[in-house]
Write a protein that holds these residues in place. Structure first.
Motif, PDB file in Angstrom:
ATOM      1  N   ALA A   9       0.835  -1.205   0.000  1.00  0.00           N
ATOM      2  CA  ALA A   9       0.000   0.000   0.000  1.00  0.00           C
ATOM      3  C   ALA A   9       0.867   1.252   0.000  1.00  0.00           C
ATOM      4  CB  ALA A   9      -0.927   0.000   1.214  1.00  0.00           C
ATOM      5  N   ARG A  10       1.931   1.226   0.783  1.00  0.00           N
ATOM      6  CA  ARG A  10       2.812   2.397   0.858  1.00  0.00           C
ATOM      7  C   ARG A  10       3.550   2.619  -0.460  1.00  0.00           C
ATOM      8  NH1 ARG A  10       7.995   3.256   4.883  1.00  0.00           N
ATOM      9  NH2 ARG A  10       7.899   5.533   4.974  1.00  0.00           N
ATOM     10  N   ALA A  27       1.021   3.934  -3.117  1.00  0.00           N
ATOM     11  CA  ALA A  27       0.636   5.309  -2.792  1.00  0.00           C
ATOM     12  C   ALA A  27       1.765   6.267  -3.144  1.00  0.00           C
ATOM     13  CB  ALA A  27       0.279   5.421  -1.311  1.00  0.00           C
ATOM     14  N   THR A  78      -6.669  -1.237   0.313  1.00  0.00           N
ATOM     15  CA  THR A  78      -7.551  -0.107  -0.003  1.00  0.00           C
ATOM     16  C   THR A  78      -7.972   0.626   1.262  1.00  0.00           C
ATOM     17  OG1 THR A  78      -9.433  -1.654  -0.076  1.00  0.00           O
ATOM     18  CG2 THR A  78      -8.393  -1.079  -2.170  1.00  0.00           C
ATOM     19  N   TRP A 123      -5.108   2.942   2.088  1.00  0.00           N
ATOM     20  CA  TRP A 123      -5.063   4.120   1.217  1.00  0.00           C
ATOM     21  C   TRP A 123      -6.022   5.218   1.682  1.00  0.00           C
ATOM     22  CZ3 TRP A 123      -5.107   0.722  -3.783  1.00  0.00           C
ATOM     23  CH2 TRP A 123      -3.784   0.365  -4.106  1.00  0.00           C
ATOM     24  N   ARG A 147      -3.445  10.385   1.282  1.00  0.00           N
ATOM     25  CA  ARG A 147      -4.256   9.598   0.364  1.00  0.00           C
ATOM     26  C   ARG A 147      -3.762   9.822  -1.075  1.00  0.00           C
ATOM     27  NH1 ARG A 147     -10.194   9.524  -1.730  1.00  0.00           N
ATOM     28  NH2 ARG A 147     -10.642   7.290  -1.641  1.00  0.00           N
ATOM     29  N   PRO A 148      -3.665   8.751  -1.880  1.00  0.00           N
ATOM     30  CA  PRO A 148      -3.162   8.896  -3.247  1.00  0.00           C
ATOM     31  C   PRO A 148      -3.957   9.923  -4.043  1.00  0.00           C
ATOM     32  CG  PRO A 148      -3.285   6.580  -2.652  1.00  0.00           C
ATOM     33  CD  PRO A 148      -3.945   7.342  -1.536  1.00  0.00           C
ATOM     34  N   ARG A 155      -7.278   6.030  -5.065  1.00  0.00           N
ATOM     35  CA  ARG A 155      -6.501   4.798  -5.044  1.00  0.00           C
ATOM     36  C   ARG A 155      -5.961   4.578  -6.451  1.00  0.00           C
ATOM     37  NH1 ARG A 155     -11.314   0.317  -4.476  1.00  0.00           N
ATOM     38  NH2 ARG A 155     -11.545   1.425  -2.484  1.00  0.00           N
TER      39      ARG A 155
END
Length: 458
Positions: free
Chosen positions: A111-112, A115, A164, A167, A210-211, A215
């Motif tokens: 996730a990191r 992102a 998700t 994120w 948050r991206p 996401r």
């Protein structure tokens, strides 16, 4: 809204054909030559491709040295997210999609990374969700063999839910960066996930905003029953291996119907079948080049390629001029791809040698002039058998530069393909909505991309 044709570049720097590295035009160190890869991607961006896609195998395949020493594509290449981070700085509009396995990663780390890629690229990242294929990958992560098919997909669903959720750790407007008050972000805009599931326990929150896209775009390529179910639930770009019009139409229809049953808008699910194109000014020239590339493939590599797609079986002890034997079940192969190959052998009465030649020869390729390739694309797209194509380039750079210089202008002349990008993010160019955060209130999470944190990277 009028449908738009989408083109994704399936980029293997050595070429998607296993003998592509032997072509006279090939760059010897293509897999680890950043300058060369950057030139290829910039060419695709100039042609207004939606994205590039970098596949991955996190192991050296289980093939004998005689085979491995004759193949470049899986043995000498960058880790995808690392490569795409470098490409993010060298491009401005084209999307950047990387494969990452749910079987051999941890949700927080993945996730990191994605992102970060989305921020670095100004909102152009995509994650191709895979469950991995082969035992060689398992052994690199402390396991004796690959997870069973059903277990892989159960893990993938929970893995995706965790990623998700992470994120969404920060609200879109969390970072006020108020120097006067000394407050960097609003405390109420930070959310801990506290996930406690069957396979993962992840506290969160993720330590990055948050991206930009909400996401990264989610790609998926499963064609088995489990794969189709997962694709319909989470996929936004679905890569398909359908070899003919009828199969592709049936697959696309099935995925869209499943998406509706899952409560999703089918227009937010884009199916992109594979398209391997040998294009030249004349059909005869294209056919000659197709044959010449096939002739460069060593027979043992062709057999190993067949063995791989059948799930890692060893066929060397069989009579190569005899029929394909009854095969044991396998956790390693793509079930749908394996079944298609077995069915092809049975329907046409092919020997093992003939089947290996067929699989390796790219017989599903479209071979011809720019008009021939454009006709194929137009037929499938207008009939709803595809929302676009995942374009594979068998040998580089020639097959890529010919597609962009010959086929794309023909598609544009017909009004099928864009001449300029629609927006700055991958979601905007694909026509995909920006997901609402699970923590968003009634006024948050609009479908337009938030650029507060990404303008400096665009």
């Amino acid at each position: 809204m009028t449908r738009e044709l989408h083109l994704n570049g399936f980029l293997k720097p050595g070429g998607t054909h296993l003998a592509g590295w032997r072509h006279p035009d090939a760059v010897p160190d293509a897999g680890v030559n950043l300058r060369y890869v950057t030139e290829l991607v910039r060419t695709l961006e100039d042609a207004r491709f939606d994205a590039i896609f970098i596949a991955d195998l996190i192991a050296v395949p289980d093939s004998g040295d005689e085979v491995l020493s004759r193949v470049s594509v899986v043995n000498d290449g960058f880790e995808p997210i690392t490569l795409l981070a470098a490409l993010a700085a060298a491009t401005s509009r084209i999307g950047l999609i990387a494969t990452a396995s749910t079987s051999y990663n941890e949700p927080y780390t993945l996730a990191r990374a994605f992102a970060s890629l989305d921020h670095l690229s100004g909102g152009r990242a995509g994650w191709n969700v895979v469950t991995s294929l082969v035992d060689a990958e398992a052994r690199n992560f402390g396991l004796g063999e690959h997870l069973a098919h059903a277990d892989r997909y159960a893990r993938a669903r929970e893995f995706f839910e965790v990623v998700t959720g992470l994120w969404d750790s920060f609200d879109d407007d969390a970072f006020t960066i108020d120097r006067a008050s000394g407050r960097y972000f609003e405390q109420d805009a930070l959310h801990s996930l506290d996930h406690r599931g069957e396979r993962f326990r992840v506290a969160g929150p993720l330590n990055i905003a948050r991206p930009p896209q909400g996401r990264p775009v989610i790609a998926q390529a499963g064609s088995s029953e489990d794969g189709r179910a997962l694709a319909a639930e989470i996929g936004e770009v679905i890569f398909s291996a359908a070899r003919d019009f009828e199969t592709s139409l049936a697959f696309t229809t099935d995925i869209k119907e499943r998406a509706v049953r899952a409560g999703r808008d089918p227009d937010q699910v884009l199916v992109l079948p594979a398209l391997t194109a040998f294009v030249a000014p004349s059909r005869a020239q294209a056919e000659d080049e197709h044959r010449e590339l096939a002739a460069l493939l060593h027979p043992r590599v062709a057999l190993a390629d067949l063995e791989y797609f059948l799930g890692g079986v060893d066929l060397s002890a069989n009579d190569l001029d005899g029929p394909l034997p009854v095969l044991p079940t396998s956790n390693q192969a793509s079930r749908s791809g394996r079944e298609l190959i077995i069915a092809l052998a049975a329907q046409e009465g092919l020997t093992i040698r003939q089947l290996a030649e067929r699989v390796s020869r790219s017989e599903e390729a479209v071979v011809g002039t720019p008009t021939d390739i454009a006709d194929h694309i137009e037929e499938w797209f207008t009939a709803g058998a595809a929302d676009g194509f995942n374009v594979a380039f068998p040998y580089l750079p020639t097959s890529l530069t010919r597609f962009t210089s010959l086929v794309v202008p023909e598609l544009q002349r017909r009004g099928l393909f864009r001449t300029e990008y629609r927006g700055r993010t991958l979601r905007e160019n694909l026509g995909l909505d920006r997901p609402r955060s699970r923590y968003a209130g009634a006024t948050q999470g609009s479908t337009s991309t938030d650029t507060t944190r990404s303008e400096h990277t665009a």
